[in-house]
Design an enzyme around this catalytic site. Sequence first.
Site, PDB file in Angstrom:
ATOM      1  N   ALA A   1      -1.146  -6.390   8.638  1.00 25.74           N
ATOM      2  CA  ALA A   1      -2.432  -6.247   9.322  1.00 25.74           C
ATOM      3  C   ALA A   1      -3.435  -5.583   8.387  1.00 25.74           C
ATOM      4  O   ALA A   1      -3.094  -5.115   7.296  1.00 25.74           O
ATOM      5  CB  ALA A   1      -2.246  -5.411  10.582  1.00 25.74           C
TER       6      ALA A   1
ATOM      7  N   GLY B   1       2.707  -7.872  10.288  1.00 24.77           N
ATOM      8  CA  GLY B   1       2.096  -8.948  11.052  1.00 24.77           C
ATOM      9  C   GLY B   1       2.245 -10.304  10.392  1.00 24.77           C
ATOM     10  O   GLY B   1       2.310 -11.333  11.086  1.00 24.77           O
TER      11      GLY B   1
ATOM     12  N   GLU C   1       6.313  -1.378   9.435  1.00 24.06           N
ATOM     13  CA  GLU C   1       5.340  -0.609  10.217  1.00 24.06           C
ATOM     14  C   GLU C   1       5.738   0.847  10.416  1.00 24.06           C
ATOM     15  O   GLU C   1       4.868   1.723  10.542  1.00 24.06           O
ATOM     16  CB  GLU C   1       5.140  -1.267  11.586  1.00 24.06           C
ATOM     17  CG  GLU C   1       4.333  -2.557  11.552  1.00 24.06           C
ATOM     18  CD  GLU C   1       5.196  -3.798  11.338  1.00 24.06           C
ATOM     19  OE1 GLU C   1       4.708  -4.901  11.568  1.00 24.06           O
ATOM     20  OE2 GLU C   1       6.373  -3.646  10.930  1.00 24.06           O
TER      21      GLU C   1
END
Length: 694
Positions: A63, A102, A125
């Site tokens: 992301a 992502g 993440e």
Amino acid sequence: MSELVALRIENNIAVITINNPPVNALSHGVRVGLSDKIQAAIADDAVQAIVLNASGRTFPAGADVSEFGRPRETPILSQICDLLETSPKPTIAAVHGNALGGGFELALACHYRVVLRSAKVGLPEVKLGVLPGGGGTQRVPRIVGAEAALELMLSGKLISAKHAHDLGLIDKIADEDVDQAAMSMATDVIAAGAKTVPTRDRIEGFQDAVGFANAVAKQRENKKNDPQPSVAKIIDCVEAAQILPFEAGIAMERAAFDECETGPEATAMRHAFFAERRAAKVPELKGAKLRKIDTIGVVGAGTMGAGIAISCLDAGFPVVLVERDQDGLERGVERIVANYDKSVAKKRIDAATGEERLSRLTGTTDMQDLSKVDLIIEAVFEDEDVKRNVFAQLDAVMKPGGILATNTSYLDIDALAATISRPQDVVGYHFFSPAHIMKLLEIVVGEKTDPNVVATGFKLAKKLRKVPVRAGVADGFIGNRVLAAYRLAADFMLEDGASPAQIDAAMRAYGFPIGPYQVLDMAGLDISWARRKRLAATRAPEDRYVTIGDKICEQGWFGQKTGRGYYIHDQDGGPVENPDVLAIIQEERKLLGITPRSFSAKEIQDRCLFAMANEGARLVSEGVALRPSDVDVVLLYGYGFPRYRGGPMMAADQVGLLTVKNALLSWKAEEPRFWEPSPMFDELIKNGRKFSDL
């Protein structure tokens, strides 16, 4: 191609290409483009399959981190993943480079995944204090089960295409043109009339229900004391994949992501992420003409010199290793050989790689053999007279334009540079031990250091896989000067009533891997003792000086290497408090008329933390550190500061600068100069700003 996302039709196949350099981050603009193009491809009757790929060097590597911590604009990633997964037409991801976070979740939402053999995938993440938010916690367990899914998410590690294929996360490995391989798969799928199988409908990972539940329970027990909220949330969401309907699991994942994203841990870890990248931006890079570095010399074959040599060999450089006598040289070479033997035995590298790296090592006792190298890193004993002598020898043999870097922890490189004819070529490289493992490299810029030498050092650091931070000349530079403040705050409490074990326990509870007195014992008490003796002549007589460490050293107790220091290290069951040190502390209190008082863990943590932040502010004010975040990077990568706290400057921001300043003032009567708040506190407070704003 100027669009962030482009669509073309080729032989009834819609090819959707992401183009958002440098890493194709899934920004809002990219998400809008993906939504539009996927829906257009689905609506086009001529399209029979969809291939999703990316231009440039990589499939989306995650992301857009700059969007974290604020409301996400729609469409969000999970909505894009839904479009791909529920498409009535087969969707195929063509992955090259790194598909991370992502990016990998996008690929997982496709019906098929074709991955270039050199590519890596992962869900990192957790390293930003959050969890996969695009369906990763629900889709991965459906394919691989809980054990492999949790390993992937809780470690945050990247895995190879082969490993991912073995797990079942990808369908095909391409050896060359991944886009063409994906097109071929799309053609085959169309010809076979294969029905789409959404990942949400896969159940391979649920076949062993008991094993799934046991894997969840095991990780929950292993991670029960983990301070990061995202860790427990990941485990909960993976568990939910088995027991909740897919949509309910996705909703739970989304809520967990939103909760973690705005928390202090995630905020601090994002700060660390950006701080590292900011540290690489230094004024000397603008317009720099980099000096060529093809060969490197290392002077000193001790533990540090050998580690530096290994780091350079690992980066592909030929290395000339110099020691003053043959015995010392042989010991140094043995250290290096043993390192590679260990790496081969543990399968970190293969035997051929180890042999190739060793083939680039030349050992010698003759300084003249350094006459042709481009960079010399001096790593001899931390003594100014010893280093001056080595500098004089190197000045006589180094080629014009060669760089002389001194690996020093405290010494004045301006004073060293002034002793030779080429001060412009001198720079400080403060490596951290073990040098081939620790990522931090303080690049110390002298008064006369050529800016091109500085810029070359930052370029070299990247090749060495180090995190470079620019530092000005000061005793201890950035890291060791902040460390000295940390230790001094601890020493004051030690003299006033706390014990070494109590202080160490409090700082471990804060998140440090070990406490300050454990560090001293591990590093050797004689090192800091030598520094105190060196600075004795310039110490202000009004400053409070704690002699406990000196008296321990006078007994010949230097820590682990002598079996005794603040702790006793030669007993079974690990180190225990040294009762003789406790007696020394008690005697010092009597001599000074100090009535011992108690300290809570929080007060210990606050005093140590606020002392570090105050010293960091002073370093920025003095220009030794370019910015507060550079102080954080140094402490994070060199001194074990917990990443989820972000570093001492970020931690002070989160406590509140007014709170920190008032605490410093409340302690000022105990030691006026040490606890005097940096003027930077007032400047920031009156303008409503934080360290992280600078």
